[in-house]
Design an enzyme around this catalytic site. Structure first.
Site, PDB file in Angstrom:
ATOM      1  N   HIS A   1       0.826  -1.222   0.000  1.00 46.28           N
ATOM      2  CA  HIS A   1       0.000   0.000   0.000  1.00 46.28           C
ATOM      3  C   HIS A   1       0.855   1.265   0.000  1.00 46.28           C
ATOM      4  CE1 HIS A   1      -3.958  -1.994   0.627  1.00 46.28           C
ATOM      5  NE2 HIS A   1      -3.270  -2.890   1.305  1.00 46.28           N
TER       6      HIS A   1
ATOM      7  N   ASP B   1      -1.104  -5.118   5.922  1.00 44.56           N
ATOM      8  CA  ASP B   1      -2.105  -5.931   5.210  1.00 44.56           C
ATOM      9  C   ASP B   1      -1.773  -6.069   3.728  1.00 44.56           C
ATOM     10  OD1 ASP B   1      -2.550  -3.141   5.060  1.00 44.56           O
ATOM     11  OD2 ASP B   1      -4.550  -3.490   4.229  1.00 44.56           O
ATOM     12  N   GLU B   2      -2.274  -7.138   3.149  1.00 41.44           N
ATOM     13  CA  GLU B   2      -2.330  -7.323   1.695  1.00 41.44           C
ATOM     14  C   GLU B   2      -0.997  -7.022   1.003  1.00 41.44           C
ATOM     15  OE1 GLU B   2      -6.947  -6.315   0.705  1.00 41.44           O
ATOM     16  OE2 GLU B   2      -5.701  -4.594   1.194  1.00 41.44           O
ATOM     17  N   ALA B   3       0.100  -7.479   1.589  1.00 45.94           N
ATOM     18  CA  ALA B   3       1.422  -7.241   0.976  1.00 45.94           C
ATOM     19  C   ALA B   3       1.701  -8.350  -0.048  1.00 45.94           C
ATOM     20  CB  ALA B   3       2.491  -7.186   2.063  1.00 45.94           C
ATOM     21  N   PHE B   4       0.815  -8.438  -1.044  1.00 45.69           N
ATOM     22  CA  PHE B   4       0.866  -9.568  -1.983  1.00 45.69           C
ATOM     23  C   PHE B   4       2.103  -9.527  -2.879  1.00 45.69           C
ATOM     24  CE2 PHE B   4      -3.952  -8.919  -1.736  1.00 45.69           C
ATOM     25  CZ  PHE B   4      -4.045  -9.686  -0.595  1.00 45.69           C
TER      26      PHE B   4
END
Ligand code: ACM
Length: 510
Positions: A258, A321-324
């Site tokens: 992000h 979060d969401e550190a894809f």
């Protein structure tokens, strides 16, 4: 006999103990006075102001703690002494301390002669004042009768929060102050500010001017529709405004994912040092700070130091979060370096629950946000003694649509009506994460589809009232039909305050 304005228990969140005494109603007469200990002078002035507004009459302030028709006592309370609160206040204070009641505990006693607010702290008195406010009419009235009896109250969870996403759409200080005013009335005591994301950076940081020049400039936010940022002074002023209402600001700097706007502003923080284009779509998981680069940690430490310096509250949220696009080993390396920085600058780290995959400092707090019925990482963290904040998206995400017709919001976690936001319990949401592991509950409001304070209010109210009661009221005392009836009475109050709440068809609004 005047009609009662309200029944004693017509309050959200529902108090722990309500003992009505219909023979002891208090009728507001023309000689109104407020007395308080000097240490509670601010609270006394707030109460006097409230009484002036709803009665349209002058309200005097008298010295001495127990001389007024409205009395504010800063000496705690003890159930055994409550028949005569003037008896031995020192003993009361002892009892209060030994009982270990949280700072927000309070009692209200209403009898024909007086209305007494008692607590061991100004925070408790503030909570009492919010309860009393709901027992008074919102708009000026000629005849006001307060219901006689006694309320004793304290919160189930210490942390009752909501979150505003300033990154996807920026909301300025006036909007944030208005939101703080609204949430404080529901005894919500933490406001988490999501200050950074791919589409915007909303807090000035010394030494890194392009974060806000670029990240707060024109064209930032989802669809480029939400530019703006907080100067350090504006942020500090907001923190103080919130603190005066016993709301703790929890700042979030989201990383290692992000972060697209950071890398637009400072290309030296990308893997190859090359510039990346700005993005204003609502995709997630495509950007990452680089775990193997020292520049990353110099940047992160500067930011954590600056935000910690500006934030008197105990928490710093580091996202996670969401550190894809961060390889799992890099994610752990990054958090191993970054989580201890919160402690180095005097803060307790909170992170979205993905952080449970990393080595956590003992005080770190995972915040569960997904919709799955179980999470091994969070359960393991709880077993290791970590406190957890509960924000399951299918129960607490205020950006979910209420129903198919909702003009705003998303639906990836399902539709979230008022009953669904109310009728669940944080202590049995995740196996292995029971009451004793919970710091509390938070309802996040993401802003991809929001464009104004009116939009924020529409999504937050009435569902935030449901979450406020989930976080405050003992589980055994919560009941949807009771809540639904009490919520109906909050509608006119919100209308009078100019709050654009959603008139959900689940409620028979008054
Ligand atoms: C989140 O909703 N990505 C925490």
């Amino acid at each position: 006999m005047q009609a009662l304005t309200r029944q004693l228990g017509d309050v959200i969140p529902l108090p722990v103990s309500v003992r009505p005494d219909p023979a002891a109603n208090f009728r507001i007469s023309s000689d109104l006075s407020v007395s308080a200990a000097p240490e509670a002078a601010d609270l006394a002035e707030q109460l006097a102001e409230l009484l002036r507004r709803v009665t349209g009459r002058p309200v005097s302030r008298t010295s001495g703690e127990d001389a007024g028709s409205f009395r504010i006592l800063l000496d705690g309370y003890d159930k055994n002494l409550d028949q005569n609160p003037d008896q031995n206040p020192d003993q009361n204070l002892d009892a209060y301390d030994r009982s270990g009641k949280p700072a927000e505990a309070y009692a209200i006693e209403i009898n024909p002669e007086s209305v007494t607010l008692r607590a061991g702290s100004n925070q408790g008195l503030f909570a009492a004042l919010q309860t009393l406010r709901q027992l008074l009419p919102e708009e000026p009235a000629d005849e006001i009768v307060l219901p006689g009896g006694r309320i004793e109250d304290e919160p189930r969870f210490a942390y009752r929060g909501t979150m505003l996403d300033l990154a996807r759409h920026f909301f300025g200080p006036a909007d944030i102050r208005s939101f703080i005013d609204s949430i404080a009335q529901l005894k919500i005591n933490h406001l988490h500010l999501h200050l950074t994301d791919d589409q915007g950076w909303r807090l000035e940081i010394p030494g890194w001017p392009r974060l806000t020049e670029v990240g707060g400039g024109p064209g930032t936010g989802v669809d480029g529709a939400g530019p703006g940022f907080l100067t350090m002074q504006e942020y500090a002023d907001l923190v103080a405004y919130a603190a005066a209402r016993y709301v703790t600001i929890v700042p979030e700097i989201d990383m290692p994912g992000h972060v697209n706007i950071v890398q637009v502003a400072y290309p030296e923080l990308t893997a190859d040092g090359r510039p990346v284009p700005p993005r204003t779509d609502a995709e997630v998981g495509y950007s990452s700070l680089v775990a193997g680069k020292e520049e990353t940690y110099a940047f992160v430490e500067d930011v954590i130091r600056a935000v910690s310096d500006l934030t008197p509250g105990p928490y710093l949220h580091i996202g996670g979060d969401e550190a894809f696009s961060t390889p799992p080993e890099d994610y752990r390396t990054f958090l191993r370096r970054v989580l201890p920085l919160a402690g180095k600058y005097g803060k307790r780290a909170i992170g979205w629950h993905e952080i449970a995959a990393a080595d956590l400092p003992p005080t770190a707090i995972p915040q569960y946000w997904r919709i799955e019925p179980a999470d091994g990482g969070v359960a393991q963290a709880a077993a290791a003694g970590h406190q957890v904040i509960m924000s399951p998206a299918d129960r607490t995400y205020l950006d979910m649509k209420y129903d198919r017709d909702s003009p705003l919001g998303l639906d990836w976690a399902g539709l979230l009506g008022v009953e669904r936001a109310y009728d669940w319990d944080p202590a049995d949401r995740l196996p292995g994460v029971g009451e004793e592991s919970l710091l509390g509950v938070e309802a996040p409001l993401w802003s991809e589809t929001l464009r104004s304070l009116a939009d924020v209010q529409f999504m937050a109210f009435p569902r935030l009232a449901a979450i406020a009661e989930v976080g405050w009221t003992p589980r055994a005392d919560r009941e949807w039909r009771s809540f639904r009836a009490r919520l109906a009475a909050l509608g006119p109050r919100w209308t009078a305050q100019g709050i654009n709440f959603h008139r959900s068809p689940e409620i028979d609004w008054l």
